[in-house]
Design a protein around this motif. Structure first.
Motif, PDB file in Angstrom:
ATOM      1  N   GLY A 216      14.062  41.870   9.887  1.00  0.00           N
ATOM      2  CA  GLY A 216      12.940  42.290  10.728  1.00  0.00           C
ATOM      3  C   GLY A 216      12.435  41.117  11.519  1.00  0.00           C
ATOM      4  O   GLY A 216      12.484  39.973  11.057  1.00  0.00           O
ATOM      5  N   PRO A 217      11.957  41.374  12.711  1.00  0.00           N
ATOM      6  CA  PRO A 217      11.486  40.270  13.544  1.00  0.00           C
ATOM      7  C   PRO A 217      10.205  39.657  13.000  1.00  0.00           C
ATOM      8  O   PRO A 217       9.411  40.323  12.349  1.00  0.00           O
ATOM      9  N   ARG A 218      10.048  38.370  13.284  1.00  0.00           N
ATOM     10  CA  ARG A 218       8.818  37.663  12.950  1.00  0.00           C
ATOM     11  C   ARG A 218       8.005  37.580  14.235  1.00  0.00           C
ATOM     12  O   ARG A 218       8.504  37.121  15.266  1.00  0.00           O
ATOM     13  N   VAL A 219       6.776  38.062  14.192  1.00  0.00           N
ATOM     14  CA  VAL A 219       5.901  38.049  15.360  1.00  0.00           C
ATOM     15  C   VAL A 219       4.926  36.888  15.220  1.00  0.00           C
ATOM     16  O   VAL A 219       4.340  36.685  14.162  1.00  0.00           O
TER      17      VAL A 219
ATOM     18  N   LEU B 292       2.173  37.529  22.457  1.00  0.00           N
ATOM     19  CA  LEU B 292       2.919  37.492  21.212  1.00  0.00           C
ATOM     20  C   LEU B 292       4.411  37.489  21.520  1.00  0.00           C
ATOM     21  O   LEU B 292       4.843  38.095  22.505  1.00  0.00           O
ATOM     22  N   VAL B 293       5.177  36.829  20.686  1.00  0.00           N
ATOM     23  CA  VAL B 293       6.629  36.871  20.799  1.00  0.00           C
ATOM     24  C   VAL B 293       7.212  37.281  19.460  1.00  0.00           C
ATOM     25  O   VAL B 293       6.585  37.113  18.412  1.00  0.00           O
ATOM     26  N   ALA B 294       8.424  37.815  19.529  1.00  0.00           N
ATOM     27  CA  ALA B 294       9.154  38.189  18.322  1.00  0.00           C
ATOM     28  C   ALA B 294      10.418  37.342  18.247  1.00  0.00           C
ATOM     29  O   ALA B 294      11.107  37.160  19.256  1.00  0.00           O
ATOM     30  N   GLU B 295      10.681  36.838  17.046  1.00  0.00           N
ATOM     31  CA  GLU B 295      11.892  36.050  16.791  1.00  0.00           C
ATOM     32  C   GLU B 295      12.749  36.787  15.783  1.00  0.00           C
ATOM     33  O   GLU B 295      12.233  37.433  14.865  1.00  0.00           O
ATOM     34  N   ASP B 296      14.062  36.651  15.920  1.00  0.00           N
ATOM     35  CA  ASP B 296      14.961  37.215  14.916  1.00  0.00           C
ATOM     36  C   ASP B 296      15.135  36.215  13.775  1.00  0.00           C
ATOM     37  O   ASP B 296      14.507  35.135  13.772  1.00  0.00           O
ATOM     38  N   ASP B 297      15.973  36.543  12.825  1.00  0.00           N
ATOM     39  CA  ASP B 297      16.176  35.680  11.655  1.00  0.00           C
ATOM     40  C   ASP B 297      16.693  34.295  12.018  1.00  0.00           C
ATOM     41  O   ASP B 297      16.442  33.324  11.306  1.00  0.00           O
ATOM     42  N   ALA B 298      17.415  34.185  13.143  1.00  0.00           N
ATOM     43  CA  ALA B 298      17.952  32.892  13.571  1.00  0.00           C
ATOM     44  C   ALA B 298      16.936  32.091  14.378  1.00  0.00           C
ATOM     45  O   ALA B 298      17.223  30.962  14.783  1.00  0.00           O
ATOM     46  N   GLY B 299      15.753  32.660  14.613  1.00  0.00           N
ATOM     47  CA  GLY B 299      14.732  31.967  15.388  1.00  0.00           C
ATOM     48  C   GLY B 299      14.838  32.188  16.884  1.00  0.00           C
ATOM     49  O   GLY B 299      14.121  31.546  17.655  1.00  0.00           O
ATOM     50  N   ASP B 300      15.735  33.089  17.299  1.00  0.00           N
ATOM     51  CA  ASP B 300      15.879  33.385  18.726  1.00  0.00           C
ATOM     52  C   ASP B 300      14.766  34.321  19.174  1.00  0.00           C
ATOM     53  O   ASP B 300      14.448  35.299  18.487  1.00  0.00           O
TER      54      ASP B 300
END
Length: 175
Positions: A3-6, A64-72
């Motif tokens: 899940g994305p990190r916001v 706000l931004v969302a990052e995936d598990d790799a930090g992208d």
């Protein structure tokens, strides 16, 4: 992906946010706006404007931004006080939400919208409103699944001589 990190956007995110935003416009609005306008959008110009806006840091808007598990970085949303002309109201407004086209349907948009709704409710806003292009069926379904409903308000803006109608959606945040 778990899940994305916001998180809140930083100045260093401006280039990627502009890339997501411009490519999002060019994809989502194809056939809904003049192609010449979409083809004329520039990631570099948008990033320059975004950096200048970010540096001024006006009171109200939250990016706000969302990052995936790799930090992208895979998505961006912006919300703040609802705008009626130059006047701000008690309501909140979702100004924008865009997801990297390769991540559509993966939960990034839901995570960004959910965090915006949560923050606006916590700030005591009674409703969240947003404007969506009338012909953007995919976005309208997305908002409807999240509890937003068209409230009857319609506005049209001129894009390169073509009227582009938008409908307003609303969702209560209290009660």
């Amino acid at each position: 992906m778990s899940g994305p990190r916001v998180r809140e956007m930083t100045l260093a995110d401006c280039d990627r946010v502009s890339e997501i935003r411009v490519r999002g416009w060019q994809s989502a609005y194809r056939g809904l706006m003049p192609q010449s306008h979409l083809d004329g959008l520039s990631v570099a110009e948008d990033a320059g404007r975004r950096r200048a806006l970010f540096a001024r840091a006006p009171a109200g808007p939250v990016n706000l931004v969302a990052e995936d598990d790799a930090g992208d970085l895979v998505g961006w949303a912006c919300h703040g006080p609802y705008r009626e002309g130059e006047r701000r109201t008690e309501d909140a407004e979702l100004y924008a939400i865009y997801v990297d086209s390769g991540r559509l349907g993966s939960g990034v948009g839901r995570a960004l919208l959910g965090e915006s709704v949560r923050r606006c409710a916590a700030a005591g806003h009674p409703r969240m409103l947003l404007w969506v292009l009338e012909g953007n069926a995919r976005a309208r379904r997305f908002y409807e699944r999240a509890g937003f409903r068209a409230d009857g308000a319609v506005e049209s803006s001129d894009v390169d001589g073509v009227a582009v109608p938008e409908v307003r959606y609303a969702r209560p945040l209290t009660g």
